[in-house]
Scaffold this motif. Structure first.
Motif, PDB file in Angstrom:
ATOM      1  N   GLU A  90      -2.602  -6.174  29.683  1.00  0.00           N
ATOM      2  CA  GLU A  90      -2.772  -4.651  29.443  1.00  0.00           C
ATOM      3  C   GLU A  90      -1.958  -4.102  28.299  1.00  0.00           C
ATOM      4  O   GLU A  90      -2.332  -3.591  27.643  1.00  0.00           O
ATOM      5  CB  GLU A  90      -2.447  -4.287  30.616  1.00  0.00           C
ATOM      6  CG  GLU A  90      -1.998  -2.669  30.852  1.00  0.00           C
ATOM      7  CD  GLU A  90      -1.359  -2.120  31.368  1.00  0.00           C
ATOM      8  OE1 GLU A  90      -1.219  -0.023  31.709  1.00  0.00           O
ATOM      9  OE2 GLU A  90      -1.289  -2.499  32.859  1.00  0.00           O
ATOM     10  N   ARG A  95      -5.456  -2.108  28.142  1.00  0.00           N
ATOM     11  CA  ARG A  95      -6.724  -2.522  29.204  1.00  0.00           C
ATOM     12  C   ARG A  95      -5.928  -2.768  30.467  1.00  0.00           C
ATOM     13  O   ARG A  95      -5.697  -3.337  30.299  1.00  0.00           O
ATOM     14  CB  ARG A  95      -7.868  -2.354  28.697  1.00  0.00           C
ATOM     15  CG  ARG A  95      -8.620  -3.664  28.895  1.00  0.00           C
ATOM     16  CD  ARG A  95      -9.853  -4.306  28.385  1.00  0.00           C
ATOM     17  NE  ARG A  95      -9.434  -5.911  28.397  1.00  0.00           N
ATOM     18  CZ  ARG A  95      -9.442  -6.588  29.652  1.00  0.00           C
ATOM     19  NH1 ARG A  95     -10.358  -6.093  30.749  1.00  0.00           N
ATOM     20  NH2 ARG A  95      -9.908  -7.880  29.671  1.00  0.00           N
ATOM     21  N   LYS A  96      -6.219  -1.830  31.696  1.00  0.00           N
ATOM     22  CA  LYS A  96      -6.294  -2.761  32.361  1.00  0.00           C
ATOM     23  C   LYS A  96      -7.780  -3.649  33.683  1.00  0.00           C
ATOM     24  O   LYS A  96      -8.286  -2.545  33.534  1.00  0.00           O
ATOM     25  CB  LYS A  96      -5.858  -1.159  33.748  1.00  0.00           C
ATOM     26  CG  LYS A  96      -4.823  -0.651  33.370  1.00  0.00           C
ATOM     27  CD  LYS A  96      -4.568  -0.017  34.647  1.00  0.00           C
ATOM     28  CE  LYS A  96      -2.726   0.187  34.225  1.00  0.00           C
ATOM     29  NZ  LYS A  96      -2.296   1.858  35.113  1.00  0.00           N
ATOM     30  N   GLY A  98     -10.101  -4.425  36.043  1.00  0.00           N
ATOM     31  CA  GLY A  98     -11.449  -4.239  37.089  1.00  0.00           C
ATOM     32  C   GLY A  98     -11.089  -4.883  38.205  1.00  0.00           C
ATOM     33  O   GLY A  98     -10.836  -6.216  37.976  1.00  0.00           O
ATOM     34  N   GLY A  99     -11.948  -4.709  39.345  1.00  0.00           N
ATOM     35  CA  GLY A  99     -11.476  -4.572  40.694  1.00  0.00           C
ATOM     36  C   GLY A  99     -12.589  -6.637  40.228  1.00  0.00           C
ATOM     37  O   GLY A  99     -11.788  -8.021  40.949  1.00  0.00           O
ATOM     38  N   ARG A 100     -13.363  -6.762  39.809  1.00  0.00           N
ATOM     39  CA  ARG A 100     -14.415  -7.915  39.919  1.00  0.00           C
ATOM     40  C   ARG A 100     -12.826  -8.849  38.621  1.00  0.00           C
ATOM     41  O   ARG A 100     -13.361 -10.280  39.073  1.00  0.00           O
ATOM     42  CB  ARG A 100     -15.314  -7.543  39.098  1.00  0.00           C
ATOM     43  CG  ARG A 100     -16.385  -9.160  38.706  1.00  0.00           C
ATOM     44  CD  ARG A 100     -17.766  -8.375  38.643  1.00  0.00           C
ATOM     45  NE  ARG A 100     -18.292  -7.577  39.316  1.00  0.00           N
ATOM     46  CZ  ARG A 100     -19.432  -7.825  39.467  1.00  0.00           C
ATOM     47  NH1 ARG A 100     -20.020  -7.109  37.586  1.00  0.00           N
ATOM     48  NH2 ARG A 100     -20.345  -6.597  40.485  1.00  0.00           N
ATOM     49  N   GLU A 101     -12.701  -8.591  37.681  1.00  0.00           N
ATOM     50  CA  GLU A 101     -12.050  -9.285  36.900  1.00  0.00           C
ATOM     51  C   GLU A 101     -10.876  -9.945  37.138  1.00  0.00           C
ATOM     52  O   GLU A 101     -10.328 -11.529  37.746  1.00  0.00           O
ATOM     53  CB  GLU A 101     -11.430  -9.199  35.888  1.00  0.00           C
ATOM     54  CG  GLU A 101     -11.321 -10.112  34.314  1.00  0.00           C
ATOM     55  CD  GLU A 101     -10.608  -8.571  32.781  1.00  0.00           C
ATOM     56  OE1 GLU A 101     -10.055  -9.908  32.060  1.00  0.00           O
ATOM     57  OE2 GLU A 101     -10.806  -7.833  32.743  1.00  0.00           O
ATOM     58  N   ARG A 102      -9.733  -9.028  38.073  1.00  0.00           N
ATOM     59  CA  ARG A 102      -8.937  -9.202  38.415  1.00  0.00           C
ATOM     60  C   ARG A 102      -9.485  -9.947  39.889  1.00  0.00           C
ATOM     61  O   ARG A 102      -8.367 -11.429  39.935  1.00  0.00           O
ATOM     62  CB  ARG A 102      -8.326  -7.490  39.967  1.00  0.00           C
ATOM     63  CG  ARG A 102      -7.313  -7.327  38.208  1.00  0.00           C
ATOM     64  CD  ARG A 102      -7.278  -5.733  40.359  1.00  0.00           C
ATOM     65  NE  ARG A 102      -6.138  -5.962  40.430  1.00  0.00           N
ATOM     66  CZ  ARG A 102      -5.041  -6.080  40.510  1.00  0.00           C
ATOM     67  NH1 ARG A 102      -4.771  -5.334  39.131  1.00  0.00           N
ATOM     68  NH2 ARG A 102      -4.146  -6.044  41.177  1.00  0.00           N
TER      69      ARG A 102
END
Length: 301
Positions: A90, A95-96, A98-102
């Motif tokens: 970040e 940027r934050k 997303g769920g898939r990248e996390r």
């Protein structure tokens, strides 16, 4: 080596165990790999350092042991590192993720940490009575006991073992015993019990170091509470807590049983373990036969 708990299963006495020693080397415990979280397989009952004997038998009692290796990787550690990684992205990229990248980042962290994680060893022992068709697993969890049955099933190719099935509700029998009904010969009350109100969300009463035949207990019974765990003593040989799930917990061998070891011809650790297993298998068999009669346990097909 004495079992501390007994989770019991029944199996058909016609089950063939003659090839056990031939089959065991094919399913031994392997060290957990760098990218594995756990490993499971059979080990010698005499310890992991034993590399030649992987079962032990005294008469018609067979002793098998399953070992496990599990990586210790606390979720808090992984989440803390993931939070730092997300914060870094970040700050650098504005940027934050997303769920898939996390999820991908978390998986990458797990693969990075697993080779460095500590490994915890464990073992689970099972006593198999080939004549009376039961397995006693040294655990107090039905799930852990079922895991052992799966391991034996994998060893033999098939193993139709089933949990104990009582024709009479165990809770009603335990409640009757504490209410003053005659106990089976050789069995007496201990000083611990658990009682529950059968209503959903009902009260639970736990007693320890308590005389169980008394007015206080009778009042709980009169209020409708039922016994779910009961401490019992079998002659002067065994003490234990029996649950309404028919799992034997807090099993302890008393002087009446241990005195028999004084006459055993002990010559080293192996001989001592052999004598203890012989004693244990005999006492567990007597207890099983008592429970079989008291609770009208169904035979395995």
């Amino acid at each position: 080596m004495f079992f501390r708990n007994l989770t019991l299963f029944r199996f058909p006495t016609a089950t063939d165990f003659s090839e056990v020693d031939t089959l065991l080397p094919q399913v031994l415990l392997k060290p957990v790999g760098p990218l594995e979280m756990s490993s499971r397989g059979f080990i010698s009952p005499f310890g992991r350092e034993e590399k030649a004997v992987f079962s032990h038998r005294v008469g018609d009692a067979l002793w098998l042991t399953v070992g496990g290796e599990d990586k210790i990787l606390p979720g808090a550690v992984v989440n803390d590192l993931l939070a730092r990684k997300l914060e870094e992205i970040e700050e650098k990229e504005g940027r934050k993720p997303g769920g898939r990248e996390r999820k991908r980042l978390k998986d990458d962290l797990l693969h990075e940490l697993m080779p460095r994680a500590f490994v915890k060893s464990s073992r689970t022992d099972a006593l198999i009575d080939l004549t009376h068709g039961y397995v006693a697993v040294d655990c107090s969890s039905s799930k852990k006991g079922e895991n052992m049955m799966s391991d034996i099933r994998g060893l033999l190719g098939s193993f139709p073992a089933m949990p104990l099935n009582a024709e009479v509700a165990p809770r009603s029998i335990l409640t009757g015993w504490i209410a003053g009904e005659p106990l089976p010969t050789g069995l007496s009350l201990g000083e611990e019990c658990e009682m529950k109100d059968p209503a959903e969300g009902g009260a639970v009463v736990k007693c320890q170091h308590q005389e169980l035949r008394c007015d206080e207990i009778d009042k709980h019974l009169d209020a409708g509470k039922q016994v779910t765990k009961l401490a019992l003593v079998f002659e002067d040989n065994l003490s234990f807590v029996l649950g309404d799930d028919l799992i034997v917990r807090k099993l302890k061998f008393l002087d009446g049983a241990l005195d028999q070891l004084e006459h055993a011809d002990e010559d080293g650790r192996r001989a001592e373990l052999d004598a203890r297993f012989a004693l244990q298998s005999g006492e567990v068999r007597r207890l099983f036969l008592l429970l079989e009669e008291a609770f009208k346990l169904s035979k395995a097909d």
